[in-house]
Design an enzyme around this catalytic site. Structure first.
Site, PDB file in Angstrom:
ATOM      1  N   LYS A 219      21.366  17.547 -17.621  1.00 58.08           N
ATOM      2  CA  LYS A 219      21.953  17.372 -16.280  1.00 58.08           C
ATOM      3  C   LYS A 219      20.994  16.654 -15.351  1.00 58.08           C
ATOM      4  O   LYS A 219      21.391  15.798 -14.557  1.00 58.08           O
ATOM      5  CB  LYS A 219      22.297  18.758 -15.722  1.00 58.08           C
ATOM      6  CG  LYS A 219      23.203  18.727 -14.547  1.00 58.08           C
ATOM      7  CD  LYS A 219      23.816  20.096 -14.292  1.00 58.08           C
ATOM      8  CE  LYS A 219      24.873  20.448 -15.321  1.00 58.08           C
ATOM      9  NZ  LYS A 219      25.478  21.738 -15.117  1.00 58.08           N
TER      10      LYS A 219
ATOM     11  N   ASN B 103      35.229  29.234  -6.588  1.00 56.40           N
ATOM     12  CA  ASN B 103      34.391  29.824  -7.636  1.00 56.40           C
ATOM     13  C   ASN B 103      33.626  31.010  -7.076  1.00 56.40           C
ATOM     14  O   ASN B 103      33.749  31.338  -5.903  1.00 56.40           O
ATOM     15  CB  ASN B 103      33.459  28.770  -8.244  1.00 56.40           C
ATOM     16  CG  ASN B 103      32.542  28.176  -7.202  1.00 56.40           C
ATOM     17  OD1 ASN B 103      31.712  28.866  -6.629  1.00 56.40           O
ATOM     18  ND2 ASN B 103      32.709  26.879  -6.937  1.00 56.40           N
TER      19      ASN B 103
ATOM     20  N   LYS C 159      22.130  13.248 -13.528  1.00 55.04           N
ATOM     21  CA  LYS C 159      22.311  13.174 -12.070  1.00 55.04           C
ATOM     22  C   LYS C 159      21.231  12.336 -11.402  1.00 55.04           C
ATOM     23  O   LYS C 159      21.422  11.870 -10.290  1.00 55.04           O
ATOM     24  CB  LYS C 159      22.287  14.579 -11.470  1.00 55.04           C
ATOM     25  CG  LYS C 159      23.273  15.520 -12.129  1.00 55.04           C
ATOM     26  CD  LYS C 159      24.295  15.999 -11.146  1.00 55.04           C
ATOM     27  CE  LYS C 159      25.217  17.001 -11.802  1.00 55.04           C
ATOM     28  NZ  LYS C 159      26.296  17.400 -10.931  1.00 55.04           N
TER      29      LYS C 159
ATOM     30  N   PRO D  20      33.842  14.205  -5.819  1.00 55.80           N
ATOM     31  CA  PRO D  20      32.621  13.405  -5.769  1.00 55.80           C
ATOM     32  C   PRO D  20      31.420  14.278  -6.154  1.00 55.80           C
ATOM     33  O   PRO D  20      31.434  15.476  -5.893  1.00 55.80           O
ATOM     34  CB  PRO D  20      32.517  12.995  -4.299  1.00 55.80           C
ATOM     35  CG  PRO D  20      33.335  13.989  -3.555  1.00 55.80           C
ATOM     36  CD  PRO D  20      34.433  14.420  -4.495  1.00 55.80           C
ATOM     37  N   ASP D  21      30.433  13.669  -6.771  1.00 61.96           N
ATOM     38  CA  ASP D  21      29.215  14.410  -7.140  1.00 61.96           C
ATOM     39  C   ASP D  21      28.159  14.169  -6.065  1.00 61.96           C
ATOM     40  O   ASP D  21      27.550  13.107  -5.993  1.00 61.96           O
ATOM     41  CB  ASP D  21      28.712  13.973  -8.521  1.00 61.96           C
ATOM     42  CG  ASP D  21      27.671  14.947  -9.049  1.00 61.96           C
ATOM     43  OD1 ASP D  21      26.785  15.338  -8.267  1.00 61.96           O
ATOM     44  OD2 ASP D  21      27.766  15.326 -10.234  1.00 61.96           O
ATOM     45  N   ILE D  22      27.958  15.161  -5.224  1.00 58.60           N
ATOM     46  CA  ILE D  22      27.059  15.020  -4.064  1.00 58.60           C
ATOM     47  C   ILE D  22      25.619  14.848  -4.522  1.00 58.60           C
ATOM     48  O   ILE D  22      24.886  13.982  -4.031  1.00 58.60           O
ATOM     49  CB  ILE D  22      27.213  16.244  -3.134  1.00 58.60           C
ATOM     50  CG1 ILE D  22      28.668  16.356  -2.684  1.00 58.60           C
ATOM     51  CG2 ILE D  22      26.268  16.149  -1.938  1.00 58.60           C
ATOM     52  CD1 ILE D  22      29.041  17.670  -2.050  1.00 58.60           C
TER      53      ILE D  22
HETATM   54  O1  C5P Z   1      27.552  19.296 -12.626  1.00 57.16           O
HETATM   55  P1  C5P Z   1      27.152  20.637 -12.172  1.00 57.16           P
HETATM   56  O2  C5P Z   1      28.106  21.237 -11.195  1.00 57.16           O
HETATM   57  O3  C5P Z   1      26.816  21.610 -13.235  1.00 57.16           O
HETATM   58  O4  C5P Z   1      25.752  20.373 -11.418  1.00 57.16           O
HETATM   59  C1  C5P Z   1      25.160  21.322 -10.626  1.00 57.16           C
HETATM   60  C2  C5P Z   1      24.356  20.655  -9.564  1.00 57.16           C
HETATM   61  O5  C5P Z   1      25.023  19.537  -9.032  1.00 57.16           O
HETATM   62  C3  C5P Z   1      24.117  21.552  -8.381  1.00 57.16           C
HETATM   63  O6  C5P Z   1      22.892  21.196  -7.788  1.00 57.16           O
HETATM   64  C4  C5P Z   1      25.290  21.227  -7.481  1.00 57.16           C
HETATM   65  O7  C5P Z   1      25.008  21.537  -6.128  1.00 57.16           O
HETATM   66  C5  C5P Z   1      25.430  19.751  -7.687  1.00 57.16           C
HETATM   67  N1  C5P Z   1      26.800  19.245  -7.575  1.00 57.16           N
HETATM   68  C6  C5P Z   1      27.146  18.430  -6.508  1.00 57.16           C
HETATM   69  N2  C5P Z   1      28.396  17.910  -6.433  1.00 57.16           N
HETATM   70  C7  C5P Z   1      29.320  18.169  -7.385  1.00 57.16           C
HETATM   71  C8  C5P Z   1      28.984  18.980  -8.466  1.00 57.16           C
HETATM   72  C9  C5P Z   1      27.723  19.506  -8.520  1.00 57.16           C
HETATM   73  O8  C5P Z   1      26.306  18.216  -5.633  1.00 57.16           O
HETATM   74  N3  C5P Z   1      30.525  17.647  -7.286  1.00 57.16           N
END
Ligand code: C5P
Length: 413
Positions: free
Chosen positions: A337, A209, A341, A303-305
């Site tokens: 969001k 990206n 999260k 994975p969503d960190i």
């Molecule tokens: O879901 P989205 O990408 O819009 O969320 C943005 C936030 O989530 C940012 O802080 C980004 O660093 C974090 N993020 C993450 N892991 C992912 C997707 C997003 O830590 N897989």
């Protein structure tokens, strides 16, 4: 603030060198220990004897003095200090610092250290305004060198403009500010993610990206400047490592998660990376060939960190901050969001193409916490980073469960 601090003062050439005597007097009055290096040009304007008398210490002026090296090598000289101050800093010395020269004791001490450096430039206005000096100063600032002045006024040569050495009280105030700031987050462990991630299609191609990493890198540096122990986990960027930060380089979201897991426990996590939402389900071990059928890429979620770091449990950071890059309904989407999260604060920004946020120098932030939304003015990414770092320090200092938006009485989301 200055008590027991060890300052190595480097005095270079220039008519303003005499002001360094007053700087030493004030620093010692504040309780600091001052040791001096006098350059050859500096010695044309101020004597080693006056520096020694005021600092109460030996003055170092010769790189190749065998006696000096036996007592205190040039490497120890700078490592033994909490801060290196160059006052006055001549155009010549700044140029040598910018190009990494080390041909006398002062330049060698400046190059052989990772101790923070504050420069107080002093020179003729034309020399100060020259593109070469300005480029040198910009480069030094990028490398984490602090500066105070120069100020505007009449010069010794009769010209008027910027180039006068800051007054001794301003230099001492800048030194005190440095120590005050660098104590704010002392001992606090922080994790920052930054940059994009690359998701491999095959060994040659990837999905990525437009994130430049500028905001995340600036945040890591701003936190380090407040004394935090920062680990920056960064996807691929063209940026230099920020000053004072431990950098772990990764490519994919999976790698980023693994690096974040190794960096915890931390007290604060700032997730500024633009992590790819999807990876290619089965990336090929060999380069895909063009001939034949069009390849079909099957995607799988990454994975969503941020969500993992935000999850309740033992070892959760006291403060988890996410970013929300949106192209429409910015506040609405970012508020949702934050809830999804489970992070404490979300910094939302509009990244639609007309804003130039991606890769640009500026950003407009809407900060969302449990109490509401606060819209910041358009700021440079460096200023956003400094503001966020201060708010993190305020938050940890007050220990309040409420974020700054609540304290500053902003509108509820
Ligand atoms: O879901 P989205 O990408 O819009 O969320 C943005 C936030 O989530 C940012 O802080 C980004 O660093 C974090 N993020 C993450 N892991 C992912 C997707 C997003 O830590 N897989």
């Amino acid at each position: 603030m200055l008590s027991a601090k060890r300052i190595l003062l480097i005095v270079s050439g220039g008519i303003a060198a005499y002001k360094s005597l007053e700087v030493i007097r004030r620093l010692r009055e504040g309780g600091a220990a001052v040791r001096c290096i006098l350059t050859r040009a500096g010695a044309e304007f101020v004597t080693p004897l006056s520096l020694a008398a005021l600092s109460g210490d030996k003055v170092y002026d010769d790189l190749f003095s065998l006696t000096d090296e036996a007592e205190m090598g040039h490497i120890e000289l700078s490592r033994d200090a909490d801060l290196l101050v160059v006052a006055p800093a001549s155009a010549d010395l700044l140029a040598k610092m910018a190009t990494g020269q080390a041909n006398d004791l002062a330049t060698t001490a400046l190059l052989a250290t990772d101790t923070p450096i504050l420069v107080a430039p002093a020179m003729n206005v034309r020399m100060w305004e020259h593109a070469a000096t300005q480029a040198n100063m910009a480069l030094l600032a990028e490398r984490g060198v602090f500066s105070v002045g120069p100020t505007e006024g009449e010069m010794a040569c009769g010209e008027y403009g910027f180039g006068r050495l800051a007054e001794p009280e301003e230099i001492v105030a800048a030194i005190a500010d440095f120590f005050r700031a660098s104590d704010r987050l002392r001992g606090v462990r922080v994790l920052v993610t930054s940059g994009p991630t690359y998701e491999a299609i095959d060994p040659v191609r990837y999905i990525a990206n437009r994130s430049s990493g500028r905001q995340g890198h600036a945040i890591a540096e701003a936190l380090a400047r407040l004394g935090a122990e920062v680990t920056l986990v960064s996807g691929p960027t063209g940026l230099a490592d920020p000053w004072g930060v431990r950098v772990v380089r990764v490519e994919s979201a999976e790698d980023m998660l693994a690096a974040c897991r190794s960096a915890v426990p931390v007290q604060v996590a700032v997730c500024a990376a633009a992590v790819a939402d999807w990876k290619v389900k089965s990336a090929k071990a060999q380069k895909l060939k063009k001939d034949g059928d069009l390849p079909r890429l099957e995607l799988a979620p990454n994975p969503d960190i941020l969500a993992e770091l935000s999850a309740a449990g033992e070892g959760r950071p006291a403060l988890v901050i996410g970013f929300a890059a949106e192209t429409e309904k910015v506040i609405e989407h970012a508020t949702a969001k934050r809830a999804k999260k489970g992070c404490d604060w979300i910094l939302a920004n509009d990244v639609s193409p007309q804003t130039g946020t991606f890769g640009g120098a500026e950003n407009r932030i809407h900060m969302i916490d449990g109490a509401g939304v606060e819209t910041w003015p358009v700021m440079t990414k460096t200023a956003v980073a400094a503001e966020l770092a201060e708010r993190i320090a305020d938050h940890l200092a007050t220990g309040s469960g409420k974020g700054p938006a609540a304290r500053r009485g902003k509108t509820a989301a």
